[in-house]
Motif scaffolding. Structure first.
Motif, PDB file in Angstrom:
ATOM      1  N   PHE A 150      14.067  19.427  31.913  1.00  0.00           N
ATOM      2  CA  PHE A 150      15.364  19.384  31.193  1.00  0.00           C
ATOM      3  C   PHE A 150      16.549  19.546  31.940  1.00  0.00           C
ATOM      4  O   PHE A 150      16.448  20.245  33.152  1.00  0.00           O
ATOM      5  CB  PHE A 150      15.312  20.506  30.286  1.00  0.00           C
ATOM      6  N   GLU A 151      17.675  19.419  31.724  1.00  0.00           N
ATOM      7  CA  GLU A 151      19.029  19.441  32.333  1.00  0.00           C
ATOM      8  C   GLU A 151      19.715  20.507  31.948  1.00  0.00           C
ATOM      9  O   GLU A 151      19.978  20.928  30.397  1.00  0.00           O
ATOM     10  CB  GLU A 151      19.700  18.138  32.095  1.00  0.00           C
ATOM     11  N   VAL A 152      20.297  21.123  32.700  1.00  0.00           N
ATOM     12  CA  VAL A 152      21.428  22.349  32.549  1.00  0.00           C
ATOM     13  C   VAL A 152      22.505  22.135  33.565  1.00  0.00           C
ATOM     14  O   VAL A 152      22.566  21.774  34.401  1.00  0.00           O
ATOM     15  CB  VAL A 152      20.642  23.699  32.618  1.00  0.00           C
ATOM     16  N   PRO A 153      23.533  22.664  32.821  1.00  0.00           N
ATOM     17  CA  PRO A 153      24.706  22.756  33.648  1.00  0.00           C
ATOM     18  C   PRO A 153      24.870  23.954  34.735  1.00  0.00           C
ATOM     19  O   PRO A 153      24.107  24.747  34.541  1.00  0.00           O
ATOM     20  CB  PRO A 153      25.931  23.184  32.711  1.00  0.00           C
ATOM     21  N   SER A 197      15.759  37.982  32.236  1.00  0.00           N
ATOM     22  CA  SER A 197      15.868  38.960  31.290  1.00  0.00           C
ATOM     23  C   SER A 197      16.921  38.419  30.169  1.00  0.00           C
ATOM     24  O   SER A 197      16.954  38.797  29.045  1.00  0.00           O
ATOM     25  CB  SER A 197      15.905  40.267  31.835  1.00  0.00           C
ATOM     26  N   ALA A 198      17.995  37.698  30.905  1.00  0.00           N
ATOM     27  CA  ALA A 198      19.090  37.366  30.153  1.00  0.00           C
ATOM     28  C   ALA A 198      18.800  36.308  28.891  1.00  0.00           C
ATOM     29  O   ALA A 198      19.659  35.886  28.207  1.00  0.00           O
ATOM     30  CB  ALA A 198      20.204  37.032  30.973  1.00  0.00           C
ATOM     31  N   TRP A 199      17.534  35.594  29.090  1.00  0.00           N
ATOM     32  CA  TRP A 199      17.418  34.446  28.225  1.00  0.00           C
ATOM     33  C   TRP A 199      16.107  34.284  27.748  1.00  0.00           C
ATOM     34  O   TRP A 199      15.434  33.546  26.757  1.00  0.00           O
ATOM     35  CB  TRP A 199      17.664  33.022  28.734  1.00  0.00           C
ATOM     36  N   PHE A 200      15.042  35.134  28.484  1.00  0.00           N
ATOM     37  CA  PHE A 200      13.703  35.083  28.033  1.00  0.00           C
ATOM     38  C   PHE A 200      13.046  36.444  27.753  1.00  0.00           C
ATOM     39  O   PHE A 200      13.390  36.637  26.608  1.00  0.00           O
ATOM     40  CB  PHE A 200      12.855  34.495  29.414  1.00  0.00           C
ATOM     41  N   GLY A 205       5.389  26.185  23.861  1.00  0.00           N
ATOM     42  CA  GLY A 205       5.917  27.390  23.780  1.00  0.00           C
ATOM     43  C   GLY A 205       7.203  27.514  24.399  1.00  0.00           C
ATOM     44  O   GLY A 205       8.159  28.586  24.101  1.00  0.00           O
ATOM     45  N   TRP A 206       7.750  26.978  25.483  1.00  0.00           N
ATOM     46  CA  TRP A 206       9.021  26.825  26.270  1.00  0.00           C
ATOM     47  C   TRP A 206      10.091  26.185  25.306  1.00  0.00           C
ATOM     48  O   TRP A 206      11.162  26.620  25.681  1.00  0.00           O
ATOM     49  CB  TRP A 206       8.585  26.136  27.406  1.00  0.00           C
ATOM     50  N   ALA A 242      15.967  26.086  25.142  1.00  0.00           N
ATOM     51  CA  ALA A 242      17.165  26.176  24.435  1.00  0.00           C
ATOM     52  C   ALA A 242      17.913  27.264  24.696  1.00  0.00           C
ATOM     53  O   ALA A 242      19.208  27.170  24.642  1.00  0.00           O
ATOM     54  CB  ALA A 242      17.042  25.893  22.920  1.00  0.00           C
ATOM     55  N   ILE A 243      17.493  28.464  24.875  1.00  0.00           N
ATOM     56  CA  ILE A 243      18.322  29.610  24.881  1.00  0.00           C
ATOM     57  C   ILE A 243      18.814  29.553  26.398  1.00  0.00           C
ATOM     58  O   ILE A 243      20.114  29.894  26.633  1.00  0.00           O
ATOM     59  CB  ILE A 243      17.477  30.912  24.633  1.00  0.00           C
ATOM     60  N   LEU A 244      17.813  29.147  27.438  1.00  0.00           N
ATOM     61  CA  LEU A 244      18.438  29.136  28.730  1.00  0.00           C
ATOM     62  C   LEU A 244      19.667  28.194  29.071  1.00  0.00           C
ATOM     63  O   LEU A 244      20.683  28.347  29.490  1.00  0.00           O
ATOM     64  CB  LEU A 244      17.201  28.714  29.764  1.00  0.00           C
TER      65      LEU A 244
END
Length: 275
Positions: free
Chosen positions: A17-20, A37-40, A131-132, A137-139
């Motif tokens: 997946f792509e992220v900025p 810890s900030a997104w998982f 499960g990811w 999406a949160i990441l």
């Protein structure tokens, strides 16, 4: 989603997946304890001679998963092997790869693999991949809007009676989110913990929603419903708050959410409790 097989006995699934962000910024989010810890879930790395040798994920009280770091090449690749597989499964390895793309983005590729002579554990691999979806999406939202900021997280769970579909309808209706679509702005109705923001992600396979909030603090609310093997379905609410006041705000908001969940989804009656 399908499991790929190799002649060596390796079986694996992969997703990308792509992220900025730059590779260094993305690496900070996926390969450090504070970043993960900030997104998982709460995570910490163990180091020896200045190099990570292990990583531990805390999925709840008494529920930790530890991996041995087997590769470390920042900001491109790292891998960890979980020695104790789920339900007696062989050790499973997870590899993270970061590749820069044009336009200030990166592609992250995740590969889960194990060695087995039969397809007995293929469902486990497919489950790891699926499960990811909600966490990735949160990441994306975290990296796009909150990366590098102080964070605080709480994971709330409550058993509920009914099918997953019935529970999801009850949850989204109570929160004023039934039928919500991505990009829609929302504000919680009366009688619900006060929060408001924008819908970032909604799916009913599985039942998940992701909300980027601006009150009571900048953050993310992740909602979900999932059936548990041999037990009731669970309503899940993860609160990720960001900024210098994140921890203090979470301390204030957590008991409000706990009380609301307990009232809205009381503990199912235990028919075996006849004493």
């Amino acid at each position: 989603m399908s499991v790929k097989h190799e002649a060596s006995g390796r079986r694996f699934v992969e997703t990308q997946f792509e992220v900025p962000g730059t590779p260094e910024e993305v690496w900070e989010a996926i390969a450090t304890g504070p970043g993960i810890s900030a997104w998982f879930v709460p995570a910490r790395f163990e180091e020896r001679d200045g190099k990570p040798v292990g990583v531990t994920y805390e999925f709840g009280p008494g529920s930790e998963i530890r991996g041995i770091v087997t590769a470390w090449d920042p900001p491109r690749t790292y891998a960890a092997r979980q020695e104790e597989g789920w339900g007696g499964a062989p050790p499973i390895a997870t590899e993270w790869n970061v590749e820069a793309r044009s336009g200030g983005t990166c592609v992250i590729r995740i590969v889960h693999s194990l060695f087995a002579s039969t397809d007995e554990w293929d469902d486990q691999l497919e489950g790891a991949e699926s499960g990811w979806s909600g966490f990735l999406a949160i990441l994306r939202v975290y990296v796009a809007h909150f990366r590098g900021r102080r964070s605080a997280l709480t994971q709330l769970r409550s058993p509920a009676e009914g099918t997953d579909a019935q529970i999801w309808e009850a949850l989204t209706t109570a929160l004023g989110l039934q039928g919500a679509s991505v990009g829609q702005r929302f504000a919680a109705p009366a009688g619900v913990p006060p929060f408001g923001g924008i819908v970032e992600y909604v799916t009913e396979n599985p039942y998940d929603a992701l909300l980027r909030i601006d009150r009571p603090a900048p953050g993310i609310v992740a909602l979900g419903v999932a059936g548990m093997p041999g037990g009731p379905s669970m309503v899940g609410v993860n609160l990720y708050l960001y900024g210098d006041e994140a921890a203090a705000t979470l301390d204030r908001e957590k008991p409000v959410w706990e009380a609301w969940l307990q009232e809205r989804f009381p503990m199912p009656a235990d028919s075996s409790d006849g004493e």
